[in-house]
Design a protein around this motif. Structure first.
Motif, PDB file in Angstrom:
ATOM      1  N   ARG A 240       0.809  -1.226   0.000  1.00 38.43           N
ATOM      2  CA  ARG A 240       0.000   0.000   0.000  1.00 38.43           C
ATOM      3  C   ARG A 240       0.845   1.281   0.000  1.00 38.43           C
ATOM      4  N   LYS A 241       2.171   1.146   0.165  1.00 41.89           N
ATOM      5  CA  LYS A 241       3.036   2.328   0.115  1.00 41.89           C
ATOM      6  C   LYS A 241       3.351   2.739  -1.325  1.00 41.89           C
ATOM      7  N   GLY A 242       2.944   1.919  -2.308  1.00 37.29           N
ATOM      8  CA  GLY A 242       2.962   2.353  -3.700  1.00 37.29           C
ATOM      9  C   GLY A 242       4.307   2.364  -4.408  1.00 37.29           C
ATOM     10  N   HIS A 243       5.260   1.553  -3.967  1.00 36.50           N
ATOM     11  CA  HIS A 243       6.576   1.544  -4.617  1.00 36.50           C
ATOM     12  C   HIS A 243       6.493   1.081  -6.078  1.00 36.50           C
ATOM     13  N   ARG A 244       5.659   0.102  -6.354  1.00 38.06           N
ATOM     14  CA  ARG A 244       5.538  -0.389  -7.732  1.00 38.06           C
ATOM     15  C   ARG A 244       4.917   0.672  -8.633  1.00 38.06           C
ATOM     16  N   PHE A 245       3.985   1.405  -8.104  1.00 41.86           N
ATOM     17  CA  PHE A 245       3.393   2.537  -8.827  1.00 41.86           C
ATOM     18  C   PHE A 245       4.467   3.567  -9.162  1.00 41.86           C
ATOM     19  N   LEU A 246       5.308   3.877  -8.193  1.00 41.76           N
ATOM     20  CA  LEU A 246       6.401   4.831  -8.426  1.00 41.76           C
ATOM     21  C   LEU A 246       7.353   4.335  -9.505  1.00 41.76           C
ATOM     22  N   ILE A 247       7.703   3.050  -9.461  1.00 45.06           N
ATOM     23  CA  ILE A 247       8.624   2.493 -10.468  1.00 45.06           C
ATOM     24  C   ILE A 247       8.025   2.622 -11.867  1.00 45.06           C
ATOM     25  N   ASP A 248       6.723   2.399 -12.010  1.00 47.29           N
ATOM     26  CA  ASP A 248       6.075   2.558 -13.323  1.00 47.29           C
ATOM     27  C   ASP A 248       6.212   3.995 -13.830  1.00 47.29           C
ATOM     28  N   ALA A 249       6.129   4.968 -12.917  1.00 44.60           N
ATOM     29  CA  ALA A 249       6.296   6.367 -13.317  1.00 44.60           C
ATOM     30  C   ALA A 249       7.755   6.669 -13.669  1.00 44.60           C
ATOM     31  N   LEU A 250       8.685   6.138 -12.905  1.00 45.31           N
ATOM     32  CA  LEU A 250      10.117   6.360 -13.182  1.00 45.31           C
ATOM     33  C   LEU A 250      10.517   5.793 -14.547  1.00 45.31           C
ATOM     34  N   LYS A 251       9.895   4.699 -14.942  1.00 49.49           N
ATOM     35  CA  LYS A 251      10.196   4.086 -16.245  1.00 49.49           C
ATOM     36  C   LYS A 251       9.910   5.041 -17.394  1.00 49.49           C
ATOM     37  N   LYS A 252       8.974   5.960 -17.194  1.00 51.01           N
ATOM     38  CA  LYS A 252       8.552   6.854 -18.273  1.00 51.01           C
ATOM     39  C   LYS A 252       9.362   8.153 -18.333  1.00 51.01           C
ATOM     40  N   ILE A 253      10.261   8.348 -17.392  1.00 50.51           N
ATOM     41  CA  ILE A 253      11.104   9.539 -17.414  1.00 50.51           C
ATOM     42  C   ILE A 253      12.181   9.358 -18.487  1.00 50.51           C
ATOM     43  N   PRO A 254      12.378  10.345 -19.352  1.00 51.79           N
ATOM     44  CA  PRO A 254      13.415  10.221 -20.393  1.00 51.79           C
ATOM     45  C   PRO A 254      14.770   9.845 -19.798  1.00 51.79           C
ATOM     46  N   LYS A 255      15.486   8.942 -20.459  1.00 53.62           N
ATOM     47  CA  LYS A 255      16.738   8.389 -19.936  1.00 53.62           C
ATOM     48  C   LYS A 255      17.832   9.438 -19.754  1.00 53.62           C
ATOM     49  N   ASP A 256      17.746  10.526 -20.527  1.00 54.37           N
ATOM     50  CA  ASP A 256      18.829  11.518 -20.461  1.00 54.37           C
ATOM     51  C   ASP A 256      18.670  12.489 -19.275  1.00 54.37           C
ATOM     52  N   LEU A 282      16.766   0.574 -14.279  1.00 56.11           N
ATOM     53  CA  LEU A 282      16.689   1.746 -13.408  1.00 56.11           C
ATOM     54  C   LEU A 282      17.705   1.685 -12.274  1.00 56.11           C
ATOM     55  N   SER A 283      18.542   0.663 -12.275  1.00 55.44           N
ATOM     56  CA  SER A 283      19.486   0.445 -11.172  1.00 55.44           C
ATOM     57  C   SER A 283      20.418   1.636 -10.944  1.00 55.44           C
ATOM     58  N   GLU A 284      20.759   2.345 -12.022  1.00 57.85           N
ATOM     59  CA  GLU A 284      21.653   3.500 -11.874  1.00 57.85           C
ATOM     60  C   GLU A 284      20.934   4.713 -11.290  1.00 57.85           C
ATOM     61  N   LYS A 285      19.612   4.689 -11.360  1.00 59.92           N
ATOM     62  CA  LYS A 285      18.822   5.828 -10.881  1.00 59.92           C
ATOM     63  C   LYS A 285      18.250   5.598  -9.483  1.00 59.92           C
ATOM     64  N   VAL A 286      17.979   4.352  -9.137  1.00 62.65           N
ATOM     65  CA  VAL A 286      17.303   4.029  -7.872  1.00 62.65           C
ATOM     66  C   VAL A 286      18.292   3.397  -6.903  1.00 62.65           C
ATOM     67  N   VAL A 287      18.379   3.971  -5.709  1.00 61.38           N
ATOM     68  CA  VAL A 287      19.297   3.478  -4.677  1.00 61.38           C
ATOM     69  C   VAL A 287      18.481   2.988  -3.484  1.00 61.38           C
ATOM     70  N   PHE A 288      18.718   1.760  -3.066  1.00 62.72           N
ATOM     71  CA  PHE A 288      18.025   1.190  -1.905  1.00 62.72           C
ATOM     72  C   PHE A 288      18.913   1.365  -0.675  1.00 62.72           C
ATOM     73  N   VAL A 289      18.478   2.217   0.223  1.00 63.20           N
ATOM     74  CA  VAL A 289      19.279   2.607   1.380  1.00 63.20           C
ATOM     75  C   VAL A 289      19.156   1.602   2.519  1.00 63.20           C
ATOM     76  N   GLY A 290      18.031   0.895   2.577  1.00 61.23           N
ATOM     77  CA  GLY A 290      17.796  -0.047   3.676  1.00 61.23           C
ATOM     78  C   GLY A 290      17.079   0.625   4.825  1.00 61.23           C
ATOM     79  N   SER A 291      17.111  -0.002   5.981  1.00 59.92           N
ATOM     80  CA  SER A 291      16.410   0.511   7.159  1.00 59.92           C
ATOM     81  C   SER A 291      17.247   1.593   7.846  1.00 59.92           C
ATOM     82  N   ILE A 292      16.600   2.707   8.178  1.00 68.04           N
ATOM     83  CA  ILE A 292      17.251   3.810   8.893  1.00 68.04           C
ATOM     84  C   ILE A 292      16.450   4.070  10.174  1.00 68.04           C
ATOM     85  N   PRO A 293      17.094   4.120  11.343  1.00 72.04           N
ATOM     86  CA  PRO A 293      16.359   4.423  12.577  1.00 72.04           C
ATOM     87  C   PRO A 293      15.679   5.785  12.498  1.00 72.04           C
ATOM     88  N   TYR A 294      14.552   5.903  13.161  1.00 73.20           N
ATOM     89  CA  TYR A 294      13.789   7.156  13.144  1.00 73.20           C
ATOM     90  C   TYR A 294      14.664   8.348  13.539  1.00 73.20           C
TER      91      TYR A 294
END
Length: 410
Positions: A240-256, A282-294
């Motif tokens: 429900r946090k919509g990450h897959r929705f976001l990825i679909d939008a990122l795919k449509k951003i021009p590569k340059d 999209l690996s060069e554009k998306v960075v997975f930081v992992g868990s960060i304490p509040y």
């Protein structure tokens, strides 16, 4: 004034509902006599905070959550666990009201409307509930991203309908003196069955955000140092946090176009999203930081330029004000609780009719950010000014006015 807060979630060192359940009573205890009734397992954290901070007019009362509830009532049954705790808390609250001449009971957490207690039955005490959420649903145009969880969403909808029916039958809504709603969707859902206005004649309602920020957490100016736009996404990686929705939008951003999207959080969707990013190049554009304490999230906010909250449904999301307070404008849906706080001066708000238009709308907002960095800087200034309106200090004054007006009505 003697105020008793029922706060199932209440921890000075956490975010989300714990933050709400603690900060409102703590703020009110500057000037009023305050009791907090909460779970016993939170005692250690609260004792530490009270030992490290100034003394106030605050008394803690702890009620044990039955251990079997923690084992049996999980996930979608969370509301049942909360109601069991409410039943245990009720006689204790009633006794305090009788002995201490309580003026106001405010059930401040849980946020969800399904767990309203029966405190309105206590004679001689005004009962306030909320802000309440839980009546919001995934827009039809975004249901594609919850297809693996259709059963869960269906069960949730059934539970909401049954809970609403139960609240009407037991007259819990009619016993409230004032109800606050965290978003318009929940207010509409909960009250639309009250066709007879007679029931609501003596109940005041208000749509008001449940979240806030301490004024000490707000920076005066955001200094942008990045050459490319850095987007930040923060939250548990569930459907429900919509990450897959976001990825679909990122795919449509021009590569340059140059940007970086940092995703903070872990959860069951993580590996799926990582795999989809690899497959979509999209690996060069998306960075997975992992868990960060509040407590460490401030660094992430200060390094980023814009926060994206692509949630499919959300009561509000405390991350919104945390980001605004650090000068981050927001990209999110023009619905739910965020719609109360945000406007076009500090955010890019998307919407849609179907999946195609939702994705197009989000993509358009992302491209606007990347191509117009000057607009990010303008909205950053407005973000900080918006955060200043939603402090715990301001919220305390607002709630105090509500309490005073209700007590004076007698």
């Amino acid at each position: 004034m003697n105020i008793l807060y029922v706060a199932v979630s209440c921890n000075p060192y956490n975010g989300s509902e714990d933050k709400i359940g603690w900060n409102v009573p703590w703020e009110m205890s500057k000037t009023e006599n305050v009791w907090i009734v909460t779970r016993r397992d939170l005692k250690k954290s609260i004792d530490k905070f009270l030992g490290d901070n100034e003394k106030r007019k605050l008394k803690m009362v702890y009620v044990e959550m039955p251990e079997i509830c923690n084992k049996v009532f999980k996930g979608m049954l969370q509301s049942a666990k909360l109601l069991v705790w409410q039943r245990k808390a009720y006689p204790i609250v009633e006794k305090i009201c009788r002995n201490e001449k309580i003026d106001i009971i405010h059930q401040i957490t849980p946020i969800e409307f399904r767990a309203i207690g029966k405190y309105g039955k206590i004679e001689g005490v005004k009962f306030i509930c909320g802000p309440l959420g839980g009546g919001e649903y995934i827009p039809s145009g975004l249901k594609k991203y919850a297809f693996r969880s259709v059963l869960m969403e269906t069960i949730r909808k059934m539970m909401n309908v049954l809970s609403r029916r139960k609240l009407i039958k037991k007259k819990k809504i009619a016993q409230c003196d004032y109800i606050m709603f965290a978003n318009s969707e929940t207010k509409e859902f909960l009250l639309k069955r009250y066709k007879d206005n007679e029931i609501l004649r003596n109940i005041q309602t208000e749509v008001v955000s449940e979240i806030a920020i301490d004024k000490k957490e707000i920076i005066e100016k955001k200094v942008r140092k990045n050459k490319k736009v850095i987007f930040l996404v923060a939250g548990r990686m569930i459907y429900r946090k919509g990450h897959r929705f976001l990825i679909d939008a990122l795919k449509k951003i021009p590569k340059d176009l140059e940007y970086e999207c940092r995703i903070v959080g872990v959860g069951p969707e993580l590996k799926k999203i990582q795999r989809e990013c690899n497959e979509s190049k999209l690996s060069e554009k998306v960075v997975f930081v992992g868990s960060i304490p509040y407590t460490k999230m401030q660094e992430q906010y200060l390094e980023a330029d814009v926060l994206i909250m692509p949630s499919l449904r959300e009561t509000t999301g405390s991350v919104l004000l945390e980001a605004l307070s650090k000068g981050l404008p927001i990209i999110t849906i023009a619905r739910f609780g965020g719609n109360i706080i945000l406007d076009n001066d500090c955010a890019w708000l998307y919407d849609g009719r179907d999946n195609k238009t939702f994705v197009e709308s989000l993509t358009e907002k992302l491209i606007e950010c990347i191509e117009n960095c000057g607009e990010i800087e303008n909205k950053s200034i407005n973000a900080i000014e918006t955060a200043k309106k939603y402090t715990w200090q301001n919220k305390g004054r607002h709630y105090h006015n509500i309490y005073t007006n209700i007590v004076r009505k007698e």
